[in-house]
Design a protein around this motif. Structure first.
Motif, PDB file in Angstrom:
ATOM      1  N   SER A 152       0.837  -1.193   0.000  1.00 57.44           N
ATOM      2  CA  SER A 152       0.000   0.000   0.000  1.00 57.44           C
ATOM      3  C   SER A 152       0.876   1.249   0.000  1.00 57.44           C
ATOM      4  CB  SER A 152      -0.896   0.012   1.245  1.00 57.44           C
ATOM      5  OG  SER A 152      -1.782  -1.082   1.227  1.00 57.44           O
ATOM      6  N   ASN A 153       0.488   2.221  -0.812  1.00 59.92           N
ATOM      7  CA  ASN A 153       1.166   3.515  -0.890  1.00 59.92           C
ATOM      8  C   ASN A 153       2.536   3.454  -1.562  1.00 59.92           C
ATOM      9  OD1 ASN A 153       0.739   6.279  -0.406  1.00 59.92           O
ATOM     10  ND2 ASN A 153       2.051   6.265   1.401  1.00 59.92           N
ATOM     11  N   GLY A 197       2.903   3.429  -4.821  1.00 61.74           N
ATOM     12  CA  GLY A 197       2.836   4.227  -6.041  1.00 61.74           C
ATOM     13  C   GLY A 197       2.237   3.519  -7.238  1.00 61.74           C
ATOM     14  N   SER A 249      -0.124   5.932  -9.249  1.00 57.85           N
ATOM     15  CA  SER A 249       0.687   6.964  -9.912  1.00 57.85           C
ATOM     16  C   SER A 249       1.414   6.387 -11.124  1.00 57.85           C
ATOM     17  CB  SER A 249       1.694   7.551  -8.923  1.00 57.85           C
ATOM     18  OG  SER A 249       1.048   8.213  -7.866  1.00 57.85           O
ATOM     19  N   SER A 309      -5.831   7.165  -6.585  1.00 55.87           N
ATOM     20  CA  SER A 309      -4.839   6.988  -5.516  1.00 55.87           C
ATOM     21  C   SER A 309      -5.419   7.519  -4.214  1.00 55.87           C
ATOM     22  CB  SER A 309      -3.550   7.740  -5.866  1.00 55.87           C
ATOM     23  OG  SER A 309      -2.596   7.585  -4.849  1.00 55.87           O
ATOM     24  N   SER A 310      -5.743   6.622  -3.302  1.00 53.61           N
ATOM     25  CA  SER A 310      -6.324   7.032  -2.031  1.00 53.61           C
ATOM     26  C   SER A 310      -5.293   7.719  -1.156  1.00 53.61           C
ATOM     27  CB  SER A 310      -6.891   5.814  -1.289  1.00 53.61           C
ATOM     28  OG  SER A 310      -7.342   6.184  -0.005  1.00 53.61           O
ATOM     29  N   LYS A 311      -5.720   8.753  -0.439  1.00 55.21           N
ATOM     30  CA  LYS A 311      -4.823   9.430   0.492  1.00 55.21           C
ATOM     31  C   LYS A 311      -4.596   8.591   1.750  1.00 55.21           C
ATOM     32  CE  LYS A 311      -6.021  14.117  -1.007  1.00 55.21           C
ATOM     33  NZ  LYS A 311      -6.555  15.436  -0.605  1.00 55.21           N
ATOM     34  N   THR A 312      -5.459   7.596   1.935  1.00 52.22           N
ATOM     35  CA  THR A 312      -5.316   6.700   3.082  1.00 52.22           C
ATOM     36  C   THR A 312      -4.840   5.340   2.591  1.00 52.22           C
ATOM     37  OG1 THR A 312      -7.152   7.801   4.191  1.00 52.22           O
ATOM     38  CG2 THR A 312      -6.472   5.646   5.051  1.00 52.22           C
ATOM     39  N   PRO A 313      -3.576   4.982   2.823  1.00 58.94           N
ATOM     40  CA  PRO A 313      -3.058   3.701   2.354  1.00 58.94           C
ATOM     41  C   PRO A 313      -3.900   2.540   2.862  1.00 58.94           C
ATOM     42  CG  PRO A 313      -1.287   5.077   3.198  1.00 58.94           C
ATOM     43  CD  PRO A 313      -2.567   5.763   3.564  1.00 58.94           C
ATOM     44  N   TYR A 351      -0.619  -3.084   4.833  1.00 61.57           N
ATOM     45  CA  TYR A 351      -0.812  -1.873   5.628  1.00 61.57           C
ATOM     46  C   TYR A 351      -1.300  -2.241   7.025  1.00 61.57           C
ATOM     47  CZ  TYR A 351      -1.670   2.982   6.716  1.00 61.57           C
ATOM     48  OH  TYR A 351      -1.616   4.229   7.286  1.00 61.57           O
ATOM     49  N   ASP A 360       9.378   0.242  -3.184  1.00 62.61           N
ATOM     50  CA  ASP A 360       9.947   1.553  -2.849  1.00 62.61           C
ATOM     51  C   ASP A 360      11.474   1.419  -2.843  1.00 62.61           C
ATOM     52  OD1 ASP A 360      10.919   3.881  -1.521  1.00 62.61           O
ATOM     53  OD2 ASP A 360       9.028   4.102  -0.431  1.00 62.61           O
TER      54      ASP A 360
END
Length: 207
Positions: free
Chosen positions: A33-34, A36, A39, A53-57, A89, A122
Protein backbone atom coordinates in the motif's frame (compact mmCIF):
# COMPACT_ATOMS: atom_id res chain seq x y z
CA UNK A 1 2.32 7.89 -29.03
CA UNK A 2 2.17 4.77 -26.88
CA UNK A 3 -0.91 2.57 -27.15
CA UNK A 4 -1.11 2.84 -23.36
CA UNK A 5 -2.12 6.49 -23.72
CA UNK A 6 -5.54 5.34 -24.98
CA UNK A 7 -6.21 3.28 -21.86
CA UNK A 8 -9.67 3.70 -20.34
CA UNK A 9 -11.32 2.54 -17.13
CA UNK A 10 -13.18 -0.73 -17.71
CA UNK A 11 -14.46 -2.29 -14.49
CA UNK A 12 -13.94 -2.63 -10.74
CA UNK A 13 -14.51 -5.94 -9.00
CA UNK A 14 -14.35 -7.18 -5.43
CA UNK A 15 -14.26 -10.87 -6.41
CA UNK A 16 -12.70 -12.81 -9.28
CA UNK A 17 -16.03 -14.02 -10.63
CA UNK A 18 -17.00 -10.38 -11.26
CA UNK A 19 -14.14 -9.92 -13.74
CA UNK A 20 -14.71 -10.25 -17.49
CA UNK A 21 -13.80 -13.49 -19.20
CA UNK A 22 -10.04 -13.96 -19.53
CA UNK A 23 -9.57 -13.45 -23.25
CA UNK A 24 -6.78 -10.89 -23.87
CA UNK A 25 -3.39 -10.30 -22.20
CA UNK A 26 -3.46 -8.69 -18.77
CA UNK A 27 -0.62 -6.93 -16.96
CA UNK A 28 -1.18 -6.56 -13.24
CA UNK A 29 0.35 -4.04 -10.84
CA UNK A 30 1.02 -5.27 -7.33
CA UNK A 31 2.87 -3.90 -4.32
CA UNK A 32 2.63 -2.61 -0.79
CA UNK A 33 0.00 0.00 0.00
CA UNK A 34 1.17 3.52 -0.89
CA UNK A 35 4.09 2.29 -3.01
CA UNK A 36 2.84 4.23 -6.04
CA UNK A 37 0.78 1.79 -8.12
CA UNK A 38 -1.89 4.27 -9.13
CA UNK A 39 0.69 6.96 -9.91
CA UNK A 40 2.61 4.53 -12.11
CA UNK A 41 -0.49 3.54 -14.05
CA UNK A 42 -1.46 7.19 -14.53
CA UNK A 43 1.93 8.26 -15.88
CA UNK A 44 2.20 5.19 -18.14
CA UNK A 45 -1.23 6.04 -19.56
CA UNK A 46 -0.30 9.75 -19.74
CA UNK A 47 -3.43 10.60 -17.73
CA UNK A 48 -3.81 12.33 -14.39
CA UNK A 49 -6.80 10.56 -12.86
CA UNK A 50 -7.19 7.22 -14.63
CA UNK A 51 -6.28 5.23 -11.53
CA UNK A 52 -7.49 6.47 -8.17
CA UNK A 53 -4.84 6.99 -5.52
CA UNK A 54 -6.32 7.03 -2.03
CA UNK A 55 -4.82 9.43 0.49
CA UNK A 56 -5.32 6.70 3.08
CA UNK A 57 -3.06 3.70 2.35
CA UNK A 58 -4.87 0.39 2.36
CA UNK A 59 -8.27 1.81 1.41
CA UNK A 60 -8.30 0.52 -2.18
CA UNK A 61 -10.00 -2.85 -1.90
CA UNK A 62 -11.03 -3.55 -5.48
CA UNK A 63 -9.45 -5.05 -8.55
CA UNK A 64 -9.52 -2.19 -11.06
CA UNK A 65 -9.18 -3.01 -14.75
CA UNK A 66 -8.22 -0.51 -17.44
CA UNK A 67 -8.66 -1.43 -21.09
CA UNK A 68 -6.01 -0.76 -23.73
CA UNK A 69 -8.04 -0.32 -26.96
CA UNK A 70 -7.23 -2.28 -30.09
CA UNK A 71 -6.01 0.27 -32.71
CA UNK A 72 -7.93 -1.61 -35.42
CA UNK A 73 -11.15 -1.70 -33.38
CA UNK A 74 -11.20 0.78 -30.51
CA UNK A 75 -14.47 -0.64 -29.20
CA UNK A 76 -12.54 -3.72 -28.10
CA UNK A 77 -9.65 -4.05 -25.68
CA UNK A 78 -6.41 -5.61 -26.90
CA UNK A 79 -5.28 -5.94 -23.29
CA UNK A 80 -5.80 -4.74 -19.73
CA UNK A 81 -3.79 -3.00 -17.05
CA UNK A 82 -4.95 -4.37 -13.70
CA UNK A 83 -4.50 -2.51 -10.41
CA UNK A 84 -4.61 -5.05 -7.57
CA UNK A 85 -5.28 -4.14 -3.91
CA UNK A 86 -2.18 -3.07 -2.00
CA UNK A 87 -0.90 -5.30 0.76
CA UNK A 88 0.80 -4.95 4.11
CA UNK A 89 -0.81 -1.87 5.63
CA UNK A 90 -0.71 -2.43 9.37
CA UNK A 91 -3.73 -0.40 10.50
CA UNK A 92 -6.17 -2.38 8.35
CA UNK A 93 -8.04 -5.05 10.30
CA UNK A 94 -6.45 -8.50 10.14
CA UNK A 95 -9.50 -10.23 8.66
CA UNK A 96 -9.72 -7.57 5.93
CA UNK A 97 -6.02 -7.96 5.10
CA UNK A 98 -6.52 -11.71 4.79
CA UNK A 99 -9.51 -11.22 2.51
CA UNK A 100 -7.50 -8.92 0.23
CA UNK A 101 -4.64 -11.43 0.22
CA UNK A 102 -7.03 -14.16 -0.89
CA UNK A 103 -8.30 -12.03 -3.77
CA UNK A 104 -4.80 -10.99 -4.81
CA UNK A 105 -3.43 -14.52 -4.55
CA UNK A 106 -6.33 -16.06 -6.41
CA UNK A 107 -5.93 -13.58 -9.27
CA UNK A 108 -2.21 -14.31 -9.60
CA UNK A 109 -2.80 -18.05 -9.33
CA UNK A 110 -5.92 -18.49 -11.45
CA UNK A 111 -6.11 -15.73 -14.05
CA UNK A 112 -5.32 -17.51 -17.32
CA UNK A 113 -4.76 -14.33 -19.34
CA UNK A 114 -2.09 -12.89 -17.03
CA UNK A 115 0.84 -11.99 -19.31
CA UNK A 116 3.10 -10.11 -16.90
CA UNK A 117 3.39 -8.84 -13.34
CA UNK A 118 4.63 -5.37 -12.41
CA UNK A 119 5.91 -5.58 -8.83
CA UNK A 120 6.39 -2.11 -7.33
CA UNK A 121 8.99 -1.68 -4.59
CA UNK A 122 9.95 1.55 -2.85
CA UNK A 123 13.59 2.04 -3.87
CA UNK A 124 14.37 3.53 -0.44
CA UNK A 125 13.05 0.51 1.48
CA UNK A 126 14.17 -2.29 -0.79
CA UNK A 127 12.59 -5.74 -0.76
CA UNK A 128 10.39 -6.23 2.31
CA UNK A 129 9.39 -9.58 3.79
CA UNK A 130 5.98 -9.34 2.12
CA UNK A 131 7.58 -8.53 -1.23
CA UNK A 132 9.87 -11.52 -0.81
CA UNK A 133 7.02 -13.85 0.06
CA UNK A 134 5.06 -12.70 -2.96
CA UNK A 135 8.10 -13.19 -5.20
CA UNK A 136 8.59 -16.71 -3.87
CA UNK A 137 4.97 -17.47 -4.64
CA UNK A 138 5.17 -16.00 -8.16
CA UNK A 139 8.45 -17.67 -9.18
CA UNK A 140 7.10 -21.20 -9.91
CA UNK A 141 4.40 -19.81 -12.23
CA UNK A 142 6.98 -18.68 -14.77
CA UNK A 143 5.09 -15.44 -15.37
CA UNK A 144 7.57 -12.65 -16.23
CA UNK A 145 8.02 -9.97 -13.58
CA UNK A 146 9.02 -6.33 -13.99
CA UNK A 147 10.19 -4.91 -10.66
CA UNK A 148 9.73 -1.14 -10.64
CA UNK A 149 11.79 0.61 -7.98
CA UNK A 150 9.48 3.54 -7.35
CA UNK A 151 10.41 7.01 -6.09
CA UNK A 152 13.80 6.68 -7.78
CA UNK A 153 14.06 10.48 -7.93
CA UNK A 154 14.70 10.39 -4.18
CA UNK A 155 18.12 8.78 -4.71
CA UNK A 156 21.18 9.84 -6.74
CA UNK A 157 22.11 7.79 -9.80
CA UNK A 158 24.81 5.72 -8.11
CA UNK A 159 22.46 4.60 -5.36
CA UNK A 160 19.83 3.68 -7.95
CA UNK A 161 22.33 1.41 -9.69
CA UNK A 162 23.15 -0.23 -6.39
CA UNK A 163 19.46 -0.68 -5.60
CA UNK A 164 18.92 -2.47 -8.93
CA UNK A 165 21.77 -4.83 -8.10
CA UNK A 166 20.44 -5.50 -4.60
CA UNK A 167 16.85 -6.13 -5.68
CA UNK A 168 17.95 -8.36 -8.56
CA UNK A 169 19.95 -10.42 -6.09
CA UNK A 170 17.09 -10.57 -3.58
CA UNK A 171 14.58 -11.73 -6.20
CA UNK A 172 16.91 -14.09 -8.04
CA UNK A 173 14.42 -16.95 -7.67
CA UNK A 174 12.27 -15.25 -10.31
CA UNK A 175 13.72 -16.44 -13.59
CA UNK A 176 12.05 -13.92 -15.90
CA UNK A 177 12.86 -10.76 -13.93
CA UNK A 178 13.78 -7.25 -15.00
CA UNK A 179 14.44 -4.42 -12.52
CA UNK A 180 13.99 -0.75 -13.47
CA UNK A 181 14.38 2.40 -11.32
CA UNK A 182 11.16 4.34 -11.78
CA UNK A 183 9.71 7.73 -10.86
CA UNK A 184 6.22 8.90 -11.77
CA UNK A 185 7.18 12.44 -10.77
CA UNK A 186 10.38 12.74 -12.84
CA UNK A 187 9.39 10.13 -15.46
CA UNK A 188 12.51 8.09 -14.75
CA UNK A 189 12.35 4.68 -16.45
CA UNK A 190 9.08 5.55 -18.18
CA UNK A 191 10.07 4.66 -21.75
CA UNK A 192 11.70 1.37 -20.81
CA UNK A 193 8.74 0.37 -18.64
CA UNK A 194 6.28 1.28 -21.37
CA UNK A 195 8.12 -0.88 -23.90
CA UNK A 196 8.11 -3.89 -21.56
CA UNK A 197 4.38 -3.64 -20.88
CA UNK A 198 3.43 -3.02 -24.52
CA UNK A 199 5.41 -6.09 -25.55
CA UNK A 200 3.52 -8.17 -23.00
CA UNK A 201 0.17 -6.94 -24.28
CA UNK A 202 1.09 -7.03 -27.96
CA UNK A 203 4.30 -9.06 -28.59
CA UNK A 204 4.28 -8.14 -32.28
CA UNK A 205 4.58 -4.45 -31.46
CA UNK A 206 8.26 -3.50 -31.19
CA UNK A 207 7.59 0.14 -30.25
Amino acid sequence: MSILHQTKFFVSAAKLHQLPEASVPEVCFVGRSNVGKSSAINVLANQKRLAFSSKTPGRTRLINMFGVPNPQDTSRAMGFLVDLPGYGYASVAQNTREEWADVLGAYLRERESLAGIVLLIDIRRGVTDLDRRLAEWIAPTGIPVLALLTKADKLPYGQRVRAVFDVTKELKNIGALKVIPFSSTNRIGLEETTNEIVNWINPKDES
